[in-house]
Design a protein around this motif. Structure first.
Motif, mmCIF file in Angstrom:
data_model
loop_
_atom_site.group_PDB
_atom_site.id
_atom_site.type_symbol
_atom_site.label_atom_id
_atom_site.label_comp_id
_atom_site.label_asym_id
_atom_site.label_seq_id
_atom_site.Cartn_x
_atom_site.Cartn_y
_atom_site.Cartn_z
ATOM 1 N N ILE A 69 46.090 26.932 99.522
ATOM 2 C CA ILE A 69 46.479 27.511 98.233
ATOM 3 C C ILE A 69 45.592 26.973 97.119
ATOM 4 O O ILE A 69 45.450 25.761 96.944
ATOM 5 C CB ILE A 69 47.953 27.189 97.936
ATOM 6 C CG1 ILE A 69 48.844 27.724 99.058
ATOM 7 C CG2 ILE A 69 48.379 27.770 96.597
ATOM 8 C CD1 ILE A 69 50.288 27.309 98.948
ATOM 9 N N THR A 85 52.011 33.940 96.213
ATOM 10 C CA THR A 85 51.781 32.517 96.468
ATOM 11 C C THR A 85 53.059 31.885 97.006
ATOM 12 O O THR A 85 54.116 32.008 96.390
ATOM 13 C CB THR A 85 51.373 31.795 95.174
ATOM 14 O OG1 THR A 85 50.231 32.437 94.625
ATOM 15 C CG2 THR A 85 51.060 30.334 95.444
ATOM 16 N N PRO A 86 53.019 31.215 98.146
ATOM 17 C CA PRO A 86 54.233 30.596 98.682
ATOM 18 C C PRO A 86 54.688 29.429 97.813
ATOM 19 O O PRO A 86 53.903 28.813 97.097
ATOM 20 C CB PRO A 86 53.803 30.117 100.076
ATOM 21 C CG PRO A 86 52.334 29.942 99.972
ATOM 22 C CD PRO A 86 51.852 30.994 99.023
ATOM 23 N N TYR A 87 55.966 29.123 97.922
ATOM 24 C CA TYR A 87 56.528 28.025 97.132
ATOM 25 C C TYR A 87 56.069 26.683 97.698
ATOM 26 O O TYR A 87 56.167 26.430 98.900
ATOM 27 C CB TYR A 87 58.054 28.090 97.128
ATOM 28 C CG TYR A 87 58.692 26.894 96.462
ATOM 29 C CD1 TYR A 87 58.747 26.804 95.075
ATOM 30 C CD2 TYR A 87 59.206 25.847 97.231
ATOM 31 C CE1 TYR A 87 59.319 25.697 94.455
ATOM 32 C CE2 TYR A 87 59.782 24.742 96.627
ATOM 33 C CZ TYR A 87 59.832 24.675 95.233
ATOM 34 O OH TYR A 87 60.391 23.578 94.637
ATOM 35 N N VAL A 88 55.546 25.839 96.827
ATOM 36 C CA VAL A 88 55.193 24.460 97.177
ATOM 37 C C VAL A 88 55.853 23.556 96.152
ATOM 38 O O VAL A 88 55.625 23.701 94.942
ATOM 39 C CB VAL A 88 53.667 24.238 97.177
ATOM 40 C CG1 VAL A 88 53.342 22.781 97.455
ATOM 41 C CG2 VAL A 88 52.999 25.136 98.205
ATOM 42 N N ALA A 89 56.674 22.627 96.608
ATOM 43 C CA ALA A 89 57.431 21.755 95.710
ATOM 44 C C ALA A 89 56.510 20.759 95.017
ATOM 45 O O ALA A 89 55.433 20.425 95.526
ATOM 46 C CB ALA A 89 58.509 21.013 96.490
ATOM 47 N N ARG A 143 54.724 17.419 93.930
ATOM 48 C CA ARG A 143 54.358 16.316 94.820
ATOM 49 C C ARG A 143 54.134 15.010 94.078
ATOM 50 O O ARG A 143 53.798 14.005 94.697
ATOM 51 C CB ARG A 143 53.074 16.698 95.572
ATOM 52 C CG ARG A 143 53.194 17.981 96.374
ATOM 53 C CD ARG A 143 51.862 18.665 96.510
ATOM 54 N NE ARG A 143 51.322 19.025 95.200
ATOM 55 C CZ ARG A 143 50.189 19.696 95.032
ATOM 56 N NH1 ARG A 143 49.486 20.066 96.080
ATOM 57 N NH2 ARG A 143 49.758 19.970 93.812
ATOM 58 N N GLU A 181 53.954 16.348 88.148
ATOM 59 C CA GLU A 181 54.283 17.721 88.535
ATOM 60 C C GLU A 181 55.784 17.973 88.434
ATOM 61 O O GLU A 181 56.214 19.059 88.038
ATOM 62 C CB GLU A 181 53.778 18.002 89.958
ATOM 63 C CG GLU A 181 52.258 18.114 90.052
ATOM 64 C CD GLU A 181 51.788 18.462 91.452
ATOM 65 O OE1 GLU A 181 50.605 18.804 91.605
ATOM 66 O OE2 GLU A 181 52.606 18.396 92.407
ATOM 67 N N GLY A 193 57.194 26.682 91.846
ATOM 68 C CA GLY A 193 56.248 26.025 92.736
ATOM 69 C C GLY A 193 55.005 25.571 91.987
ATOM 70 O O GLY A 193 54.662 26.102 90.925
ATOM 71 N N TYR A 207 51.969 26.015 92.575
ATOM 72 C CA TYR A 207 50.866 26.979 92.515
ATOM 73 C C TYR A 207 51.291 28.318 91.895
ATOM 74 O O TYR A 207 50.528 29.282 91.911
ATOM 75 C CB TYR A 207 50.292 27.222 93.914
ATOM 76 C CG TYR A 207 49.610 26.011 94.488
ATOM 77 C CD1 TYR A 207 48.372 25.587 94.010
ATOM 78 C CD2 TYR A 207 50.215 25.267 95.507
ATOM 79 C CE1 TYR A 207 47.746 24.460 94.537
ATOM 80 C CE2 TYR A 207 49.598 24.138 96.022
ATOM 81 C CZ TYR A 207 48.366 23.742 95.535
ATOM 82 O OH TYR A 207 47.749 22.629 96.049
ATOM 83 N N ASP A 208 52.510 28.385 91.346
ATOM 84 C CA ASP A 208 52.975 29.613 90.687
ATOM 85 C C ASP A 208 52.259 29.782 89.350
ATOM 86 O O ASP A 208 52.112 28.821 88.587
ATOM 87 C CB ASP A 208 54.486 29.563 90.447
ATOM 88 C CG ASP A 208 55.271 29.522 91.743
ATOM 89 O OD1 ASP A 208 54.657 29.658 92.814
ATOM 90 O OD2 ASP A 208 56.502 29.339 91.683
ATOM 91 N N ASN A 251 49.955 22.771 89.318
ATOM 92 C CA ASN A 251 48.903 21.978 89.946
ATOM 93 C C ASN A 251 47.723 21.797 89.003
ATOM 94 O O ASN A 251 47.250 20.683 88.768
ATOM 95 C CB ASN A 251 48.460 22.662 91.240
ATOM 96 C CG ASN A 251 47.295 21.947 91.899
ATOM 97 O OD1 ASN A 251 47.464 20.919 92.544
ATOM 98 N ND2 ASN A 251 46.107 22.503 91.756
#
Length: 1010
Positions: free
Chosen positions: A561, A861-865, A867, A871, A888, A890-891, A930
């Motif tokens: 991503i 874009t898939p959800y990425v919590a 980190r 963030e 997420g 990357y949203d 991100n």
């Protein structure tokens, strides 16, 4: 240049004058050729009534003689409430019929990076054009990514905006997005914006002739050099009964469902809706690029009636002038034309005038007994008004391709006002082969606007494609690598299902299918690659993929991503294992003359042998010779490099350290061959120069990492630390098994593969490794990888993941069960529509009395919590301001529905929480959590090296990389009751309330005005 000047000086004055005349004539001839050069139609897409959602379905509708006219759908308006058989009744229409599309309220907004809120306020005509533009470019074999910043023009015919008319009835549902969403010119501009096109971008309206007028202007723009390619579109949607009532009162509409062009019973037309789009290039440019030419536009003309018997009355003289100009510019005698797709709107007077004009012009130089066939697609789908010319044009292109003429429906008794016996015309009553004749097939297309703007276009069949090269023919189909990709996993599965159906129904040549999918289609993040020798084998692999069954020849994955994958090149030092692969390396070398020439002399100087022995070594005389191994590694590295693959990290093991150092920029080619010639492969010692040289890319030496030459653990750990996604061994499998085992031990998620597999292996040649690299997300230059001389084939289009997005809460023209001609948007609400309605502030049955928190939209874009602590901090602020349950990292802020006001509020909030000033433009430059976290981290580091201790956030050196739990160190967002109340209904704020909210943050005025 010097020789030419000397020759010119030796010429006599007369010779110089003659030379100057010849040069001038050459330039004039070139300019004249540009003005008459044929324009190629290289791609098409459409949505027409009767389920004609692509050109192939449209052709089936035409040849099957389908009448796609039906009753007005209940979601447009209450047909009973607005119908009366008496045409004189005020506010009523005497027709119940039309040609309608399905699912016009749906749109794949996330594919184009548009939030639900904005998409719901975009005229569905504009949304339809976005999807069709993509499909037309796919059909043309032009990946949109290759057109960025290109001089590609967009010319759109559009005449009404019923959606805007309905929307403005409820002012509460309109906001800033409506300005761009409903403005007609944005229909073209949005396409240019979405694909980053820099050519002319125009919307035109001349009523029924608008599509052909747009086509005419596009051809002029191509010939003048204003653009190098053009998208030409026409669109029309019928959403309101009001224009229909007006047209009924004017006497233009028929009371029954049949359009009877040129028939004695003609009583008017039926309104229809739809959209069509074509992609154009100059023929010379299309031929040079190998584009699929579907037909040629030889000439066109546009005229105006001027002052006649009435503003909307047709003019025979003006129509004749348009015809004569078009054929003159095309350099074609009217007598050569064997078919004309007419305006043919089914009005008795209009049909008669058009037929008389056609007969007057088309009789010129026409052979006796060879009448010109005429027809009208309006008898199939109705009158599409601003899109009608596009429906006619695409019909004729398809007819030229198939060498057939579809029937004109409902023609029984000729119009008595048309003297067919005296005219060289005949109505196309039934489907037939194209009339035979000398020369290429030629056809005309006419369209006449309500206000007197007339257009005619001359089409010619496409030239025969060049035959495949001898190399392609001798190679045959063989093993092919088929590449599929989509924005989401669901879309990829849908695409795979489309390919199963496509490959099972007389597909094109298999090698052309694989070539087109690789070179002529866009490559998205979710990917599937498969090796197959035939369409049937490909179907078997696709079926297994859909069933979740792993296959050795099937590779599925996703691009990382927000970035390119990090590929490591690994070089082993075992020269004695290359013998089985010499023939394949020789084939690669033959395609890389520059790479061969670069090392030819170096190899000969160091070994005393010609380089050719490395690639033709049947007795294995070069086995065990390090320079031979180095040359083969050089060729493989060069081949992958030409294919667009360059390493992010390089690993060298044993004697492979030499080529590794060369690939990393530590050694020059000359130094590398000298080292190889002087080294002992059995007891290779690490290079002495590694510590003193600077590499152009990270280089990992196993000799430097570990005392044992066979120990890869430390080197693998170094690769893992650099977050490598894929490790490619440049050569046969030597290190790969050890790397895979070591990667498993250190829990690395990357895969390792050798470039070469044994002959006879099921993973033919380099196909397997290319499929695996593609599935990992690498961007490869497939044009330099696949064989040349293949043809661009028609493949399945992208499977849109649509959702209902409709901003009209209460349509006054739609009936409810109680007969009130009114309904609520929540009656038939999907999840996507719920999100759009909630973001617009529209109350729904399910949301009344509940907290106004929306679920995160189903983005591409898939959800990425989050980190890291930073963030987490941004995500929590972001979620509350956007009223989302989660966000997420990357949203995209703006795709989620963010705007400049919410961006200002978010940045002010973060300033307060972090205790640091933030650049007012930060969120516009870094639109994901991100990117924003990286941006802020760099900004704060530049300011004082560490974040404020009061935030509880870790520094760059420890916490950000460690990703430790952060919930207990994030301070709660502080807002007073008034700010919270205002924020909960942010979309409804007045100017005064906005100022009140902004004043609650530090430096708000400066940020807001910035």
């Amino acid at each position: 240049m010097g020789n030419f000047t000397e020759r010119l000086e030796k010429m006599t004055p007369l010779q110089r004058a003659v030379y100057a005349l010849k040069e001038t004539q050459t330039r004039l001839d070139s300019l004249e050729q540009k003005q008459i050069e044929p324009i190629a139609v290289i791609g098409m897409a459409c949505r027409f009534p009767g389920g004609a959602n692509d050109p192939e379905a449209y052709w089936r509708l035409l040849v099957d003689g389908v009448d796609a006219i039906g009753e007005v759908p209940p979601d447009r308006w209450d047909v009973d409430a607005f119908y009366d058989a008496d045409p004189t009744v005020p506010g009523k229409m005497h027709t119940r019929w039309g040609g309608f599309l399905e699912r016009i309220d749906e749109f794949d907004n996330h594919f184009f990076g548009i939030s639900e809120r904005e998409a719901a306020l975009i005229d569905p005509q504009h949304r339809l054009l976005l999807e069709l533009s993509w499909e037309a470019l796919e059909d043309a074999g032009l990946p949109p990514a290759d057109l960025k910043r290109a001089r590609v023009g967009v010319f759109v015919a559009l005449g009404n905006s019923d959606y805007g008319t309905l929307l403005v009835r409820e002012a509460s549902q309109s906001d800033a997005y409506a300005t761009a969403g409903l403005t007609p010119c944005i229909a073209a501009n949005r396409i240019s914006f979405a694909f980053d096109l820099t050519g002319p971008s125009l919307v035109m309206d001349s009523a029924c002739s608008a599509s052909l007028v747009a086509l005419h202007v596009a051809c002029q723009s191509l010939r003048s050099g204003d653009c190098e390619a053009a998208l030409v579109a026409g669109v029309n949607l019928v959403l309101s009964p009001v224009p229909m009532i007006s047209l009924a009162k004017s006497g233009l509409l028929t009371s029954d469902r049949k359009v009877r062009a040129f028939d004695a019973a003609a009583s008017g037309y039926v309104r229809g809706e739809g959209a069509g789009i074509v992609v154009l290039k100059r023929l010379s440019d299309a031929s040079k690029n190998g584009d699929p030419v579907r037909a040629l536009i030889r000439g066109s003309a546009v005229t105006q009636n001027g002052r006649g018997s009435g503003l909307t009355a047709p003019s025979r003289l003006a129509q004749e002038e348009a015809l004569r100009q078009a054929y003159s510019r095309a350099g074609i005698s009217p007598g050569q034309v064997r078919y004309v797709e007419t305006q043919g709107s089914g009005t008795r007077m209009g049909d008669a005038i058009e037929a008389m004009a056609l007969g007057s012009v088309l009789k010129d130089n026409r052979a006796p007994g060879c009448p010109c066939a005429i027809g009208s697609v309006k008898t199939n789908v109705g009158h599409l008004e601003s899109a009608s010319g596009m429906a006619s044009l695409i019909k004729v292109v398809l007819a030229l391709e198939h060498d057939q003429l579809p029937a004109t429906l409902h023609f029984h008794t000729p119009n008595p006002d048309i003297p067919f016996n005296a005219l060289p015309l005949s109505v196309q009553r039934s489907r037939s082969q194209w009339p035979s004749g000398a020369g290429p097939r030629v056809a005309g297309v006419s369209a006449f606007g309500l206000g007197g703007t007339n257009a005619h276009v001359v089409l010619e069949e496409a030239p025969a494609p060049a035959p495949p090269s001898a190399a392609v023919e001798s190679e045959g189909d063989g093993i092919g690598l088929l590449l599929l990709s989509a924005r989401t996993e669901d879309a990829l599965r849908d695409l795979a299902q489309r390919y199963v159906a496509f490959l099972g129904d007389s597909p094109p040549r298999w090698s052309d299918v694989c070539y087109t999918a690789a070179v002529r289609r866009e490559h998205h993040d979710c990917r599937l690659a498969l090796l197959a020798a035939s369409p049937r084998e490909a179907i078997d692999h696709l079926t297994a993929f859909l069933a979740g069954e792993p296959r050795e020849r099937v590779f599925a994955g996703r691009k990382p991503i927000g970035r390119e994958p990090r590929i490591a090149f690994a070089y082993a030092g075992n020269p004695g294992i290359w013998a089985p692969y010499v023939q394949l390396v020789a084939q690669l070398a033959a395609s890389l003359p520059e790479a061969v020439n670069e090392i030819d002399e170096l190899f000969g100087h160091e070994t005393g042998r010609p380089l050719s022995t490395v690639f033709s070594d049947p007795r294995g005389e070069c086995d065990g010779i390090l320079p031979a191994m180095l040359a083969r590694q050089w060729i493989l590295t060069s081949w992958f490099g030409r294919g667009g693959l360059t390493p992010a990290v390089v690993l060298g093991h044993g004697a492979g350290e030499i080529m590794g150092a060369c690939a990393a920029g530590v050694l020059t080619a000359s130094e590398a061959f000298r080292e190889a010639a002087n080294a002992n492969g059995d007891s290779f010692k690490p290079l002495d120069c590694l510590a003193s040289r600077t590499a152009s890319r990270p280089f990992v030496s196993t000799g430097a990492c570990a005392p044992s030459a066979g120990d890869l653990s430390a080197a693998i750990a170094a690769l893992h630390k650099r977050q490598v996604d894929f490790c490619l061994e440049i050569g046969p499998a030597c290190l790969t098994p050890q790397m895979a085992a070591a990667a498993s031990e250190c829990r690395a998620s990357w895969a390792a593969r050798p470039a070469l597999t044994p002959p006879g292996d099921t993973n033919e040649g380099l196909g397997a490794v290319l499929g695996a690299i593609y599935a990992a997300g690498a961007s490869l230059a497939w044009r330099h990888i696949v064989p040349r001389g293949l043809l661009c084939a028609g493949l399945p289009h992208y499977p849109w993941q649509r959702q209902r997005l409709w901003a009209i809460d209460r349509n006054p023209f739609v009936a409810t069960a109680s007969g009130d001609a009114m309904r609520s948007v929540s009656d038939t609400m999907s999840s996507g529509e719920y999100e759009a309605a909630a973001s617009l502030g529209i109350a729904t049955d399910d949301s009344i009395g509940q907290e106004d928190i929306r679920p995160r939209p189903n983005l591409t874009t898939p959800y990425v919590a989050p980190r890291s602590p930073l963030e987490e901090q941004i995500a929590q602020s972001w979620s509350e301001i956007m009223r989302l349950d989660r966000v997420g990292v990357y949203d995209n802020f703006f795709e989620l529905g963010g705007d400049s006001l919410k961006a200002t509020i978010l940045l002010n909030r973060l300033q307060e929480l972090l205790g640091k000033p933030i650049d007012a433009h930060a969120l516009f430059q870094a639109q994901t959590i991100n990117d924003l976290a990286d941006h802020l981290q760099k900004q704060f580091s530049e300011a004082d090296g560490r974040l404020s201790p009061s935030t509880g956030l870790a520094s760059t050196q420890d916490g950000i990389e460690s990703g430790r739990a952060t919930a207990d160190v994030i301070p709660r967002l502080s807002r007073d009751a008034e700010a919270g109340r205002l924020l909960s209904r942010l979309d409804e704020l007045s100017d005064e309330e906005v100022e009140s909210l902004l004043q609650k943050s530090h430096h708000s005025s400066e940020l807001f005005h910035a």
